[in-house]
Design a protein around this motif. Sequence first.
Motif, PDB file in Angstrom:
ATOM      1  N   UNK A  97       0.823  -1.216   0.000  1.00 18.72           N
ATOM      2  CA  UNK A  97       0.000   0.000   0.000  1.00 18.72           C
ATOM      3  C   UNK A  97       0.852   1.257   0.000  1.00 18.72           C
ATOM      4  N   UNK A  98       2.103   1.157   0.408  1.00 21.00           N
ATOM      5  CA  UNK A  98       2.966   2.333   0.528  1.00 21.00           C
ATOM      6  C   UNK A  98       3.912   2.515  -0.668  1.00 21.00           C
ATOM      7  N   UNK A  99       3.826   1.605  -1.664  1.00 20.75           N
ATOM      8  CA  UNK A  99       4.684   1.738  -2.839  1.00 20.75           C
ATOM      9  C   UNK A  99       4.227   2.881  -3.729  1.00 20.75           C
ATOM     10  N   UNK A 100       5.133   3.332  -4.579  1.00 24.19           N
ATOM     11  CA  UNK A 100       4.822   4.423  -5.493  1.00 24.19           C
ATOM     12  C   UNK A 100       4.054   3.958  -6.728  1.00 24.19           C
ATOM     13  N   UNK A 101       4.033   2.644  -6.960  1.00 23.67           N
ATOM     14  CA  UNK A 101       3.365   2.114  -8.157  1.00 23.67           C
ATOM     15  C   UNK A 101       1.872   2.420  -8.119  1.00 23.67           C
ATOM     16  N   UNK A 102       1.361   3.021  -9.197  1.00 24.54           N
ATOM     17  CA  UNK A 102      -0.084   3.249  -9.278  1.00 24.54           C
ATOM     18  C   UNK A 102      -0.620   2.822 -10.639  1.00 24.54           C
ATOM     19  N   UNK A 103       0.084   1.853 -11.255  1.00 21.12           N
ATOM     20  CA  UNK A 103      -0.402   1.266 -12.495  1.00 21.12           C
ATOM     21  C   UNK A 103      -1.373   0.136 -12.195  1.00 21.12           C
ATOM     22  N   UNK A 104      -1.719  -0.673 -13.196  1.00 19.01           N
ATOM     23  CA  UNK A 104      -2.643  -1.783 -12.989  1.00 19.01           C
ATOM     24  C   UNK A 104      -2.054  -2.847 -12.066  1.00 19.01           C
ATOM     25  N   UNK A 105      -2.911  -3.458 -11.255  1.00 17.90           N
ATOM     26  CA  UNK A 105      -2.479  -4.508 -10.332  1.00 17.90           C
ATOM     27  C   UNK A 105      -3.461  -5.665 -10.399  1.00 17.90           C
ATOM     28  N   UNK A 106      -2.977  -6.824  -9.953  1.00 13.88           N
ATOM     29  CA  UNK A 106      -3.806  -8.018  -9.874  1.00 13.88           C
ATOM     30  C   UNK A 106      -3.759  -8.540  -8.445  1.00 13.88           C
ATOM     31  N   UNK A 107      -4.900  -8.958  -7.935  1.00 10.75           N
ATOM     32  CA  UNK A 107      -5.020  -9.480  -6.571  1.00 10.75           C
ATOM     33  C   UNK A 107      -5.294 -10.978  -6.653  1.00 10.75           C
ATOM     34  N   UNK A 108      -4.478 -11.750  -5.915  1.00  9.20           N
ATOM     35  CA  UNK A 108      -4.601 -13.207  -5.940  1.00  9.20           C
ATOM     36  C   UNK A 108      -4.531 -13.751  -4.517  1.00  9.20           C
ATOM     37  N   UNK A 109      -5.000 -14.964  -4.347  1.00 12.12           N
ATOM     38  CA  UNK A 109      -4.747 -15.679  -3.100  1.00 12.12           C
ATOM     39  C   UNK A 109      -3.254 -15.973  -3.000  1.00 12.12           C
ATOM     40  N   UNK A 110      -2.712 -15.852  -1.793  1.00 14.91           N
ATOM     41  CA  UNK A 110      -1.302 -16.178  -1.587  1.00 14.91           C
ATOM     42  C   UNK A 110      -1.051 -17.659  -1.859  1.00 14.91           C
ATOM     43  N   UNK A 111      -1.993 -18.500  -1.492  1.00  9.66           N
ATOM     44  CA  UNK A 111      -1.861 -19.944  -1.689  1.00  9.66           C
ATOM     45  C   UNK A 111      -2.122 -20.320  -3.136  1.00  9.66           C
ATOM     46  N   UNK A 112      -1.480 -21.373  -3.587  1.00  9.16           N
ATOM     47  CA  UNK A 112      -1.641 -21.830  -4.952  1.00  9.16           C
ATOM     48  C   UNK A 112      -3.066 -22.325  -5.196  1.00  9.16           C
ATOM     49  N   UNK A 113      -3.548 -22.110  -6.414  1.00  4.79           N
ATOM     50  CA  UNK A 113      -4.880 -22.538  -6.849  1.00  4.79           C
ATOM     51  C   UNK A 113      -5.964 -22.033  -5.899  1.00  4.79           C
ATOM     52  N   UNK A 114      -5.798 -20.793  -5.425  1.00  3.07           N
ATOM     53  CA  UNK A 114      -6.800 -20.187  -4.564  1.00  3.07           C
ATOM     54  C   UNK A 114      -6.939 -20.843  -3.208  1.00  3.07           C
ATOM     55  N   UNK A 115      -5.977 -21.688  -2.826  1.00  4.15           N
ATOM     56  CA  UNK A 115      -6.069 -22.372  -1.551  1.00  4.15           C
ATOM     57  C   UNK A 115      -7.008 -23.558  -1.546  1.00  4.15           C
ATOM     58  N   UNK A 116      -7.501 -23.952  -2.729  1.00  3.24           N
ATOM     59  CA  UNK A 116      -8.428 -25.088  -2.813  1.00  3.24           C
ATOM     60  C   UNK A 116      -7.814 -26.382  -2.271  1.00  3.24           C
ATOM     61  N   UNK A 117      -6.552 -26.709  -2.566  1.00  3.52           N
ATOM     62  CA  UNK A 117      -5.990 -27.952  -1.994  1.00  3.52           C
ATOM     63  C   UNK A 117      -5.973 -27.948  -0.470  1.00  3.52           C
ATOM     64  N   UNK A 118      -5.668 -26.796   0.146  1.00  4.36           N
ATOM     65  CA  UNK A 118      -5.670 -26.720   1.604  1.00  4.36           C
ATOM     66  C   UNK A 118      -7.067 -26.953   2.157  1.00  4.36           C
ATOM     67  N   UNK A 119      -8.062 -26.375   1.496  1.00  9.26           N
ATOM     68  CA  UNK A 119      -9.439 -26.577   1.937  1.00  9.26           C
ATOM     69  C   UNK A 119      -9.853 -28.036   1.781  1.00  9.26           C
ATOM     70  N   UNK A 120      -9.512 -28.623   0.627  1.00  7.04           N
ATOM     71  CA  UNK A 120      -9.905 -30.003   0.347  1.00  7.04           C
ATOM     72  C   UNK A 120      -9.274 -30.993   1.315  1.00  7.04           C
ATOM     73  N   UNK A 121      -8.010 -30.722   1.669  1.00  4.88           N
ATOM     74  CA  UNK A 121      -7.295 -31.637   2.552  1.00  4.88           C
ATOM     75  C   UNK A 121      -7.487 -31.295   4.028  1.00  4.88           C
ATOM     76  N   UNK A 122      -8.212 -30.201   4.302  1.00  3.74           N
ATOM     77  CA  UNK A 122      -8.532 -29.860   5.676  1.00  3.74           C
ATOM     78  C   UNK A 122      -7.335 -29.466   6.510  1.00  3.74           C
ATOM     79  N   UNK A 123      -6.401 -28.729   5.927  1.00  2.00           N
ATOM     80  CA  UNK A 123      -5.203 -28.324   6.658  1.00  2.00           C
ATOM     81  C   UNK A 123      -5.461 -27.033   7.432  1.00  2.00           C
TER      82      UNK A 123
END
Length: 287
Positions: A97-123
């Motif tokens: 939030x404090x960077x100077x960049x104000x171009x286009x950005x993309x927001x993603x889950x930090x976990x791979x595949x949206x965290x679906x494997x973690x949810x599926x495996x109940x971790x």
Amino acid sequence: MRDQKHIAVLFHARSLRKDLRSSVVFHLADRWRASGHRVTMLRGTRRYVPADVLFVHVDLSVVPDEYLELASRYPAAINHRVKDIRKSRISEQLVSAHDQWNGPVIVKSDLNYGGEPERRLGTPRALRWARAGGVLGRLHRSWLGGSIPGGWQSYRLYQRAGLVPPELWEDPAVVIERFLPEVEAGRFHLRVYQFLGDRSTCRRLASDVPIVKAANRLHSEQVEPHPIVATWRDRLGLDYGKLDYVIHEGTPILLDVNKTTGVDHLSAPERQRRRQYLAEGIGSFFV
């Protein structure tokens, strides 16, 4: 691959048979058996099964230590050096939030595949996935204010970093990156580099939407991988997997790392040819 070898493939203890069948490695194993090798599928770390090669295939962004400790007991192990592929660890395009960049950005889950494997495996990380998915789902904003086609609801695109809602900047379960696409002739492109040992392929996909995936591609072509993929593989410790990247104004940019690839969206003949070719890469690990 004339000499018979024993290959063990290690999955998470809670993996179901349908999870195994949906992975590329399950189908590579059919080729290894056809070549005369013995293949054993393991779930969990409770027992040690002697083998010539252990293939670590734990479908989590952060691999629990006990799986890597088991891998260390084998004469050769695939992906035994890969502990953490969260985007917060691999991305070189992170924005705060404090960077100077104000171009286009993309927001993603930090976990791979949206965290679906973690949810599926109940971790334990499943709760974080649910929170991130809920936040991103409620904030139904994206490129030019519409939803992203192709079902990739876990991604959100913003024309400027200043448009990102405060709750996303503060959420540790998501990452925000500079959006630097590869665009040619009005279309977006993604390069998909897949590999096992000394066998690799690279395709360039084209789409008319910013988030390019196999499911929404208009066409694809075989291309030579950029030389930097070898550096990425070495830095990440990857023996097997998939790297998604783009070349933005001449600069290669790594977007995503996958060490447990799922079945691909290819025509049957092309899929069979690619699997046979990748399967031959197992010979790189025979000692």
